[in-house]
Design an enzyme around this catalytic site. Structure first.
Site, PDB file in Angstrom:
ATOM      1  N   GLY A   1       0.763  -1.244   0.000  1.00 22.18           N
ATOM      2  CA  GLY A   1       0.000   0.000   0.000  1.00 22.18           C
ATOM      3  C   GLY A   1       0.786   1.282   0.000  1.00 22.18           C
TER       4      GLY A   1
ATOM      5  CD  GLU B   1       0.578  -9.163   1.906  1.00 22.93           C
ATOM      6  OE1 GLU B   1      -0.346  -8.413   1.494  1.00 22.93           O
ATOM      7  OE2 GLU B   1       0.373 -10.216   2.529  1.00 22.93           O
TER       8      GLU B   1
ATOM      9  N   GLY C   1       3.839  -3.594  -3.691  1.00 22.67           N
ATOM     10  CA  GLY C   1       3.683  -3.799  -5.132  1.00 22.67           C
ATOM     11  C   GLY C   1       4.059  -2.524  -5.864  1.00 22.67           C
TER      12      GLY C   1
ATOM     13  NE  ARG D   1      -2.997   2.770 -11.317  1.00 23.85           N
ATOM     14  CZ  ARG D   1      -2.876   4.026 -10.952  1.00 23.85           C
ATOM     15  NH1 ARG D   1      -2.364   4.909 -11.792  1.00 23.85           N
ATOM     16  NH2 ARG D   1      -3.233   4.426  -9.765  1.00 23.85           N
TER      17      ARG D   1
ATOM     18  CE1 TYR E   1      -8.669   1.317  -9.208  1.00 25.22           C
ATOM     19  CE2 TYR E   1      -6.699   1.617 -10.546  1.00 25.22           C
ATOM     20  CZ  TYR E   1      -7.538   0.802  -9.820  1.00 25.22           C
ATOM     21  OH  TYR E   1      -7.221  -0.524  -9.693  1.00 25.22           O
TER      22      TYR E   1
ATOM     23  CB  CYS F   1     -15.784   2.045 -29.395  1.00 26.32           C
ATOM     24  SG  CYS F   1     -14.979   1.840 -30.974  1.00 26.32           S
ATOM     25  CD  GLU F   2     -16.574   1.381 -23.465  1.00 23.83           C
ATOM     26  OE1 GLU F   2     -17.300   2.168 -22.816  1.00 23.83           O
ATOM     27  OE2 GLU F   2     -16.915   0.229 -23.762  1.00 23.83           O
TER      28      GLU F   2
ATOM     29  CE1 TYR G   1      -2.208  -3.580  -8.428  1.00 20.98           C
ATOM     30  CE2 TYR G   1      -0.836  -1.697  -7.886  1.00 20.98           C
ATOM     31  CZ  TYR G   1      -1.413  -2.894  -7.530  1.00 20.98           C
ATOM     32  OH  TYR G   1      -1.195  -3.410  -6.285  1.00 20.98           O
TER      33      TYR G   1
HETATM   34  C1  LIG Z   1      -2.878  -5.227  -3.936  1.00 23.73           C
HETATM   35  C2  LIG Z   1      -2.355  -5.836  -2.697  1.00 23.73           C
HETATM   36  C3  LIG Z   1      -1.064  -5.531  -2.250  1.00 23.73           C
HETATM   37  C4  LIG Z   1      -0.146  -4.548  -2.952  1.00 23.73           C
HETATM   38  O1  LIG Z   1      -0.597  -3.256  -2.878  1.00 23.73           O
HETATM   39  P1  LIG Z   1       0.324  -2.029  -3.396  1.00 23.73           P
HETATM   40  O2  LIG Z   1      -0.494  -0.840  -3.156  1.00 23.73           O
HETATM   41  O3  LIG Z   1       0.592  -2.268  -4.839  1.00 23.73           O
HETATM   42  O4  LIG Z   1       1.572  -2.055  -2.580  1.00 23.73           O
HETATM   43  C5  LIG Z   1      -0.605  -6.177  -1.113  1.00 23.73           C
HETATM   44  N1  LIG Z   1      -1.385  -7.053  -0.442  1.00 23.73           N
HETATM   45  C6  LIG Z   1      -2.633  -7.359  -0.832  1.00 23.73           C
HETATM   46  C7  LIG Z   1      -3.438  -8.333  -0.054  1.00 23.73           C
HETATM   47  C8  LIG Z   1      -3.160  -6.755  -1.970  1.00 23.73           C
HETATM   48  O5  LIG Z   1      -4.405  -7.055  -2.357  1.00 23.73           O
END
Ligand SMILES: *Cc1c(COP(=O)(O)O)cnc(C)c1O
Length: 414
Positions: A239, A273, A275, A312, A316, A342-343, A371
């Site tokens: 996150g 975690e 990303g 994205r 969003y 076509c959107e 993403y």
């Molecule tokens: C999407 C997700 C992440 C990664 O989120 P980021 O914002 O990309 O760091 C980590 N854990 C879970 C369970 C997720 O669904």
């Protein structure tokens, strides 16, 4: 900091000209920088060196095997949310003991596959999932290691579609149910409750929601101890946000410092975690201008990348920086940069100041490494773009451009 920079008025990916790469591999084209991926991974992981920890890259944000292999070499584990992602992580050579399995709707076969692979942990999200996990594990004569995903009801202060830790979200179980479910898990013979898990949202630009969450989880940890349940892992999810435009998210080192301090007196292994913070600014999407179009109200720049390549902005209202691959001094005016789909929601940028670019010129869409391709589709029967990994002065095609045959292959000869 990333390795997509201008030199002599020409955009480079590390040591290679983006225009040369577009010529060689065609457009639309995803380009990733190996040096940036490594740097982001190391900056993040080293921020937690004061703690026993495991960094599990969130595979869903960029699941290309080439990217996963590179991160595996750096020592990363994987956070997966499907059997398909388990397959990818294992194909990339990742250690199953560094894989955690998240997600609100795991299917029986996916649970079986993950148990057979002997992954580190299942992050469970409901009572019914606990029963299913127990049944599948018992059937295989195994004991499933489990963390319960807690919904701490903390506002991550981000876009509602990527908020996951609020009471009204589908994710996790509330604090009010957590103790009961841990006791249930302890009593189920196929489950070993080993951890506490949460993931409150994505693109967070403040540390405070993480700390607030941690405070609630620490209290839960204590309550569990009081009931004789001694968990070993605390998974704080992903996150951490990145800079797309003007955001100023905390640096991973600041984030690491805050968590290290908050967890000092706890004998726990921290799982993270990340990303977006690893991959987001390690990739760009290169697109070619097709047409200029002026209406009474607006200027449109029509390009060859569309919402099927990068959803994205449509999904969003996300902002991605856009720039010419070969900047020239020209008049600027406001334009919508749109694709061929076509959107009306098919745009990469709206009301953006842009030089008067001409058909055939290249534009770079920044912060597209997370993403981006992972959310791409074939909508409008558009073959998906190629992905190329640049490492110094070398470029590796890590995914070929799809062909028309790829569009229909699974529908023929039935
Ligand atoms: C999407 C997700 C992440 C990664 O989120 P980021 O914002 O990309 O760091 C980590 N854990 C879970 C369970 C997720 O669904």
């Amino acid at each position: 900091m990333h390795h997509f920079q201008l030199r002599n008025n020409e955009l480079y990916a590390e040591e290679l000209k983006v225009s040369d790469l577009a010529e060689e591999f065609g457009t639309p084209l995803y380009l990733y920088s190996a040096a940036t991926l490594k740097r982001h991974y190391q900056a993040f992981d080293s921020a937690f060196q004061g703690l026993d920890h495991l960094t599990c890259f969130s595979v869903k944000c960029n699941s290309n095997l080439g990217v996963l292999r590179l991160l595996n070499e750096q020592g990363a584990g994987a956070d997966i949310v499907s059997g398909g992602e388990l397959y990818r992580a294992l194909r990339a050579g990742m250690d199953p003991r560094k894989i955690v399995f998240s997600g609100v709707g795991k299917q029986e076969h996916e649970i079986r596959e993950a148990l057979e692979a002997d992954i580190l942990m299942f992050n469970c999200e409901s009572r019914e999932e606990l029963y299913l996990l127990n049944a599948v594990a018992e059937g295989l004569g195994r004991i499933a290691p489990m963390s319960l995903r807690i919904n701490p009801d903390v506002d991550p202060l981000t876009h509602p579609y990527i908020s996951t830790g609020l009471k009204e979200n589908k994710f996790g179980v509330g604090m009010d149910q957590a103790l009961d479910l841990y006791e249930l898990a302890r009593d189920l013979p196929g489950i070993n409750p080993l951890g506490i898990d949460c993931h409150i949202g994505s693109q967070l630009t403040e540390i405070s929601p993480f700390i607030e969450t941690l405070d609630r989880l620490k209290k839960l940890y204590q309550d569990l101890l009081d009931r004789g349940i001694n968990v070993k892992y605390l998974d704080l999810g992903g996150g951490l946000g990145i800079t797309y435009a003007e955001e100023e998210p905390p640096h991973p080192s600041e984030f690491g410092q805050a968590l290290t301090q908050a967890l000092q007196d706890f004998d726990l292994t921290l799982i993270l975690e990340p990303g977006r913070v690893i991959a987001g600014n390690a990739g760009i999407l290169v697109t070619r201008v097709l047409f200029n179009k002026e209406t009474e109200l607006k200027r449109f720049v029509v390009v060859d990348a569309a919402m099927n390549d990068l959803i994205r902005p449509a999904l969003y209202q996300a902002h991605h920086r856009l720039a010419e691959v070969r900047p020239q001094a020209r008049t600027e005016s406001e334009a919508d940069v749109v694709g061929p789909v076509c959107e009306t929601s098919d745009f990469l940028a709206r009301s953006r100041r842009l030089p008067e670019v001409q058909p055939g010129e290249l534009l770079a869409v920044f912060s597209a490494g997370a993403y981006g391709f992972a959310m791409a589709s074939q909508y409008n029967s558009r073959p998906r773009a190629a992905e190329v990994l640049v490492d110094g002065d070398r470029a590796f095609a890590i995914r070929k451009r799809e062909t028309y045959q790829d569009l229909t292959a699974l529908e023929e000869g039935l």
